[in-house]
Enzyme design. Sequence first.
Site, PDB file in Angstrom:
ATOM      1  N   MET A 165      41.257  44.018  44.803  1.00 45.54           N
ATOM      2  CA  MET A 165      41.347  44.449  43.404  1.00 45.54           C
ATOM      3  C   MET A 165      40.108  44.083  42.596  1.00 45.54           C
ATOM      4  O   MET A 165      40.031  44.429  41.423  1.00 45.54           O
ATOM      5  CB  MET A 165      42.582  43.804  42.741  1.00 45.54           C
ATOM      6  N   ARG A 166      39.146  43.393  43.220  1.00 47.83           N
ATOM      7  CA  ARG A 166      37.970  43.003  42.452  1.00 47.83           C
ATOM      8  C   ARG A 166      37.201  44.221  41.954  1.00 47.83           C
ATOM      9  O   ARG A 166      36.623  44.193  40.864  1.00 47.83           O
ATOM     10  CB  ARG A 166      37.066  42.096  43.284  1.00 47.83           C
ATOM     11  N   ALA A 167      37.188  45.299  42.748  1.00 43.92           N
ATOM     12  CA  ALA A 167      36.465  46.499  42.332  1.00 43.92           C
ATOM     13  C   ALA A 167      37.055  47.069  41.053  1.00 43.92           C
ATOM     14  O   ALA A 167      36.316  47.479  40.142  1.00 43.92           O
ATOM     15  CB  ALA A 167      36.503  47.540  43.447  1.00 43.92           C
TER      16      ALA A 167
END
Length: 739
Positions: free
Chosen positions: A263-265
């Site tokens: 989910m960092r993107a």
Amino acid sequence: MDDMRLALLLNAVSPAIGGVLVRGEKGTAKSTAVRALAALLPPVDRVVGCRFACDPAAPDPRCPDGPHPAEPVVERRPAALVELPVGAAEDRVVGSLDLEKALAEGVRAYEPGLLAAAHRGLLYVDEVNLLHDHLVDLLLDAAAMGRCHVEREGVSVSHAARFLLVGTMNPEEGELRPQLLDRFGLTVEVAASRDPAVRVEVVRRRLAADADPAGFAARWADADAAVARRVADARARLGRVVLSDAALRQIAEVCAAFDVDGMRADIVTARAAVAHAAWQGRERVGAEDVRVAARLALPHRRRRDPFDTPGLDEKRLDEALRRAQDEHPDDPDEGDGSTGGRGPDGGPRPDGGPGGGSGPDGSTVDGSRPDGGAAPADRPDGGGPTESGAHGDPASRSGRRPEPAGERRSGRPEPAGERRSGRPDGQRPDEGAGAVAVPRSGLRARLFTAPGIGEGVPGRRSRARTGRGRTTGARVPAGRPGALHLPATVRAAAPHQAIRGRQHGPLRLRPADVREAVREGREGNLVLFVVDASGSMGARQRMSAVKGAVLALLTDAYQRRDKVAVIAFRGAGAQTLLPATSSVLAASTRLAELPTGGRTPLAEGLLAAADLLRVERLRDPKRRPLVLVVTDGRATAGTDPLSRADRAAAVLRSTGAPCVVVDCESGPVRLNLAKRLATHLNAAHHPLAHVTTTPLTALATTPSPGSRGFRAGETEQAGQTTGQNPEIAAVGATAGRSS
């Protein structure tokens, strides 16, 4: 360099984005641009006397120099620019124990390092891909936690370490570890413009700066001040920017369409979109803000293996944005600035800047006007590139070269929910188009190591005495002491305390008492591939399996931080396809383009390997080599080829380099020539099927490698292609039984 400037400025507006990684060829002013960014950052307030730059408005309650008074004395200073050298010592990065005070006064004193100095500033790592692994581990820890934890030599310290991480690298010298790569919020590719007008202007300005540095800086002072004010205004506007549910859905749709991990993107894209809206003077995130943020945040996060080149298919990006809008056509959040710098058809508006739209004054991100000129504040000398020079070359606008023929991305949209496991080889239908032309095997190589204990550069392959690892003993330092072995030092000094007149108080030490720790870890090696590309390898269509196995070995070399070199022999002689380099990507590319055919000059291949090893031993004497000879052992070139091969093997053996012979012979009739070669080389012998930990049936395909090499995606699982070659299938079956 529009993308690079925009990425740096967005991080200046919102440091929470997570920094920038600038990739590009040498001589493109990457370092110059990064160092110039520090002057544009707003100044920071700090508590006077605090070595960790605590914010007076919110001091760190766990600051080692705290607790700070309720109303501390405040000083304002420019934002710090701290450069982390590639060869920095660990003690200099995280700080160290003050040994003089510890031994002389009996107190534990901590000296802060570079991470403390970079707090609330900019940490710049030039050639970040060459950073040693133990320093990468320190950066990963600080970037993930926002704090630096020091546990060493009896000192336990924790301090805040939140900084803007900027790295530059030349991909030719090797790739970055995936863990650190993901920590960079944005990434950009830069390349020098191929437009002569732009190149002339670059040289003209550089010569002017060399002739009169102060005068050149004074001419551009107003332009710098204008950009600094715009950064400060954008920071003040950042908290008022609205990120609507519609924009969040667009971000989620884009990240799902490109199938990025984690989910960092999504989080980084959202932060970058908000920063871009604030930079453009808007208070609502629109579709163009999302598009620009995705172009910068996703390319390095969609790589599937070390040999994928970063990139983003902009047609797929536009399709994902349109799909998100089509699914919610009546969303009340849409229509209010959501189109940004895009036209009604999704293409760029005539007044939009490259990748960033136009600012409140009508200028683009870098200050240039929509007509190709520059704003008056940015052109004090009245010069600069012409309209065609500034914007006539698409490659110079984007900082990327035009894609070579045969490597253009297909742009075919992919359903948002499609997973990469939909194909047996883990590849999406369009993924191979922009990747390096190599067969994707997905195989894991067995570990081959050099015998004994070396003293080379830190890595992950062979045993070595390094600066990190488990402590195995102590020794008297030969020169400047390394890591102190405190118990051994105390034991060496203890018998002499009475002679030195000590009755009580601190231990009395002499330089001869100091002992340094001996630590054992892992080192990186020079892995030299000597590959047989003769007709005996290609006639039986075994090169697909050979290339797949070598690719698995290259992937293993990348993960273990080795240098690699590739020699191929065919026809009348041997050719060094790739000198020793850290760029495993370059090695895989040369392997993919490797032609086959002709006789087998085995002796020439072995002699070429011996010559390369002699040269590399002079260049890098501490790095131990490991030679992998991939052949079926046949020798057919020249007169008495087998005897010449035996003599060449003796020459290679005399270098002292450990060798491994990968036997590619297959079929019911075996000549065991590769085993014979292994005996003459005093080398380990491994059949091709035993090189990987899984069977090679995934590499069994009909097409002959020929002279073009294989494109990504040409390999399939066994049984899913027609006309499977039975000999290669037998190799895979043998591997399956051996497993």
